[in-house]
Scaffold this motif. Structure first.
Motif, PDB file in Angstrom:
ATOM      1  N   ARG B 161     -53.699  30.953  85.319  1.00 11.65           N
ATOM      2  CA  ARG B 161     -52.290  29.917  84.900  1.00 11.65           C
ATOM      3  C   ARG B 161     -52.536  30.697  83.495  1.00 11.65           C
ATOM      4  NH1 ARG B 161     -53.571  24.627  82.761  1.00 11.65           N
ATOM      5  NH2 ARG B 161     -51.635  23.553  82.984  1.00 11.65           N
ATOM      6  N   ALA B 162     -53.558  31.129  82.915  1.00 12.42           N
ATOM      7  CA  ALA B 162     -53.176  31.231  81.029  1.00 12.42           C
ATOM      8  C   ALA B 162     -52.342  32.899  81.230  1.00 12.42           C
ATOM      9  CB  ALA B 162     -54.664  30.970  80.662  1.00 12.42           C
ATOM     10  N   VAL B 163     -52.276  33.099  81.563  1.00  9.98           N
ATOM     11  CA  VAL B 163     -51.871  34.307  81.781  1.00  9.98           C
ATOM     12  C   VAL B 163     -50.262  33.768  82.158  1.00  9.98           C
ATOM     13  CG1 VAL B 163     -50.652  36.322  83.567  1.00  9.98           C
ATOM     14  CG2 VAL B 163     -53.386  36.366  82.853  1.00  9.98           C
ATOM     15  N   GLN B 165     -48.717  30.776  81.398  1.00  9.68           N
ATOM     16  CA  GLN B 165     -48.820  30.058  80.059  1.00  9.68           C
ATOM     17  C   GLN B 165     -48.360  31.639  79.255  1.00  9.68           C
ATOM     18  OE1 GLN B 165     -51.181  26.907  78.151  1.00  9.68           O
ATOM     19  NE2 GLN B 165     -50.847  25.885  80.211  1.00  9.68           N
ATOM     20  N   SER B 166     -48.493  32.164  78.782  1.00 13.16           N
ATOM     21  CA  SER B 166     -48.475  33.234  78.235  1.00 13.16           C
ATOM     22  C   SER B 166     -47.582  34.202  77.785  1.00 13.16           C
ATOM     23  CB  SER B 166     -50.026  34.261  77.992  1.00 13.16           C
ATOM     24  OG  SER B 166     -49.700  34.427  76.843  1.00 13.16           O
ATOM     25  N   ALA B 167     -47.115  34.495  79.613  1.00 14.63           N
ATOM     26  CA  ALA B 167     -46.111  35.041  79.614  1.00 14.63           C
ATOM     27  C   ALA B 167     -44.945  34.231  79.784  1.00 14.63           C
ATOM     28  CB  ALA B 167     -46.507  35.475  81.379  1.00 14.63           C
ATOM     29  N   ALA B 168     -44.994  32.458  80.318  1.00 18.56           N
ATOM     30  CA  ALA B 168     -43.672  32.025  80.313  1.00 18.56           C
ATOM     31  C   ALA B 168     -43.075  31.797  78.617  1.00 18.56           C
ATOM     32  CB  ALA B 168     -44.357  31.101  80.268  1.00 18.56           C
TER      33      ALA B 168
END
Lengths: 247, 247, 247, 247
Positions: B161-163, B165-168
């Motif tokens: 989920r962090a990946v 979010q960061s990608a978004a």
């Protein structure tokens, strides 16, 4: 300083937060076991604690090695029953997604998340039979927010938080206090000061208002407060930030 | 079925959710590239899609291998410009903390989180130059909650989920839609039915009310809705659960 | 446009979001009942919908009056069975805490939260016996974040979200889809354009990139997507923001 | 007990949590001002505090009345500079949505949310000129979760949390510590014991394990810990629950 027959293990005992935690618990009479990658760097901390009459043992420790974690905690527990284990390994890096190598992504995870899992499990192995104890994890803003450039770091910190939550739900009923301390701010370290200087110039550091950055001693104090909580009112997630922080 | 000059890549094309997504996007005219550990298991899906006049390509794929991911996405993009990439690798396991081996913890992370990072980065490499596209991730209840026994799985899902979010935050302004679909329920799969049977007996399955479990086709439909959103109203986190689910 | 024997009730049918929702559901064949404080302001919307062959009824409505809400919904339901009820009353204000009068605090709550509660309850009274239906609430960034100057508005929006959550958990198992749509951005309205102009100058508006603000039609589209979800995969909380939004 | 020239104001000084807070701060040397609807009920608390050598003043107070709140806080501040203000009004009710009257919904909000807003604003009016102080709010599980039957209570508690957040962001930089204490559990009160008895029978109370419910004194202790935090490491949201609590 009254001496207790109890040990505290700190995994990731860096020069700032880790050292401050060690000093605080040593002053309170615990024997403190501190581990970090390069034990040589522990010398000033050990001298300082011992000069103040505290009991401390340092050693080299790779938090990514199952057997090293197990041996480190066992050693502390053999010296005096393990009472508190604190996982404080940091790995703050920032890279654009396209420039995040698989090596960085993996290494940050191994240090900040996988090492935390090993710590949780090995500490539980010692604490569950004792029927009490505390297991604390250092979190960060990136534990809750995957910001631009934080794919690697936030992923590891999110993952560590899940380990902590899962451990809390599993070990709480066994009388072991698991907490996750979210430091939602920059801590006053050499590295943070350099970063501010790089971003905002020398003046930004010279004019830094008092208490604008968090002092490492205050983080140690937060851990102490968590330790002192009665078991009918434990905190799992504990957030701290300076009074002037934007959030 | 109108044919589009555009490809969809599905990493983790299992028999249920992955297959349903493939069928949906094939029906909509995309050429669908599906990857899973064992390509032999893709045969029924490929037959079904082709029988319905759809375009599909399957291959063996280890989502933990940087070069395999890159080659898989490049192959899709060479066939027809990559428009959507969906990371759907699951790794749901449940073990008490003390029984979670380092091998399990690492493997679950490699499959469910690290593979997602590789997918995000390699898809971005192709989509950023195109100036458009979509990158979707399948999440679960464990993306938001570290429950008892879920130290490994939740840690990986939190990390994924962090990946996402960061990608978004990084790719959104570049016109690439990143979304994280949280399936907050059991999906109607052979595995979930077995689990229900084991826990609650055969009758529990026989008497399962309609729509009590989520149908894989509805997950595919949710991804389709995300794809159809106009870019002035994109969803990042999208949660779905059956009407009767407790939450 | 095929005509359905079903009505949609929109409480808080302003010139932008509310009007867009009304137009969308009218185009889809529903009879749309629209209420707002001053019914005179509904004239252009009604003309537009009718010119397009849609069915619409407008009336003055104070969402803070229990009996008015009940009568409005009953009227819609008598015309054609109520299928969807959307609460869209806004009350965005910003005042420093010390300048927030008790009158403002109370009024914002009455409009944005209390009115939502009355709507939820009265809609449930009609939908529960029908054994199906949808109940949607418009949220905002302030539904999740109490920012500086938002004590009144965020308090009302947080409160509305709780009503929606509680209603969702209570009515979901009764086959009524309750959703809370968080618009995490500025919508392209006269008011938002004025605010941007005031803050950043005329050029900021002239140079506004396409799709930088959310179009009201896209909000309506989001509601339509929620309505179309199958009941085994309902979304409760649905967030939308433009591709270039910072979050 | 050393005496301080500083006052603490507690709005909502019930027999359990409020009383425990009063006793704790009185023991620490503050003059404690306690307000509740019916001042007669304060008699035992006042006697107990005074018998222990503490300084306490009680009065009837309707937290929904702007002028009463203002007068109460002014009176405390005139006696000795106001240092801490704690809003502790509860209003826990549970009704199915369809049976929640508008009177209940409004009253619960007035007590648990609107009163908190008035308290925040009036305390800020006194503390901002002093350039320091603390403003604490008692939250509950329902501050974060709108469960079945909690439309009224959760809506008020969500709303109170927004007020607290907004106040924290506005007053933090002015050196005023705003915190929101989430009690995620049943507190050991007569009311909670009755509820357990009603649900699970007499035996459930007789066999209640030690520390299974939270002691009011532990809540007071949590407030004390918040008060003692240095300003470079303040907590806004502080959650506490007993070690055996499911969450």
């Amino acid at each position: 300083m009254s001496c207790r027959n109890a040990s505290v293990a700190i995994i990731g005992a860096g020069d700032f937060i880790g050292a401050a935690i060690a000093k605080k618990f040593a002053v309170e009479g615990f024997t403190v076991f501190v581990g970090r990658r390069n034990a040589d760097k522990l010398a000033p901390l050990i001298s300082e604690v011992q000069a103040a009459g505290g009991s401390i043992v340092g050693q080299s420790l790779d938090a990514r090695k199952e057997d090293e974690i197990a041996a480190f905690l066992a050693r502390a527990d053999q010296h005096a029953p393990l009472e508190i284990c604190i996982f404080n390994v940091g790995a703050n890096v920032n890279f654009p997604l396209l420039e995040t190598t698989e090596r960085v992504f993996r290494k940050v995870w191994e240090m900040a998340c996988y090492g935390g899992f090993l710590t949780a499990r090995e500490a539980a192995r010692l604490l569950v039979p004792l029927g009490r104890g505390a297991l604390f994890f250092t979190g960060a803003t990136a534990s809750l927010r995957g910001g631009v450039g934080y794919a690697a770091f936030a992923s590891a910190k999110f993952g560590l938080r899940a380990v902590a939550q899962s451990a809390a739900r599993e070990l709480g009923p066994k009388n072991i206090h698991v907490a996750h301390l979210i430091i939602d701010a920059g801590v006053d370290t050499a590295w943070v000061r350099e970063r501010i200087k790089a971003q905002d110039g020398d003046a930004a550091i010279d004019n830094l208002p008092p208490d604008r950055l968090m002092n490492a001693a205050s983080v140690a104090n937060a851990y102490w407060q968590l330790y002192e909580q009665p078991r009918d009112a434990w905190t799992f997630e504990h957030e701290i930030r300076p009074f002037g922080e934007k959030w």
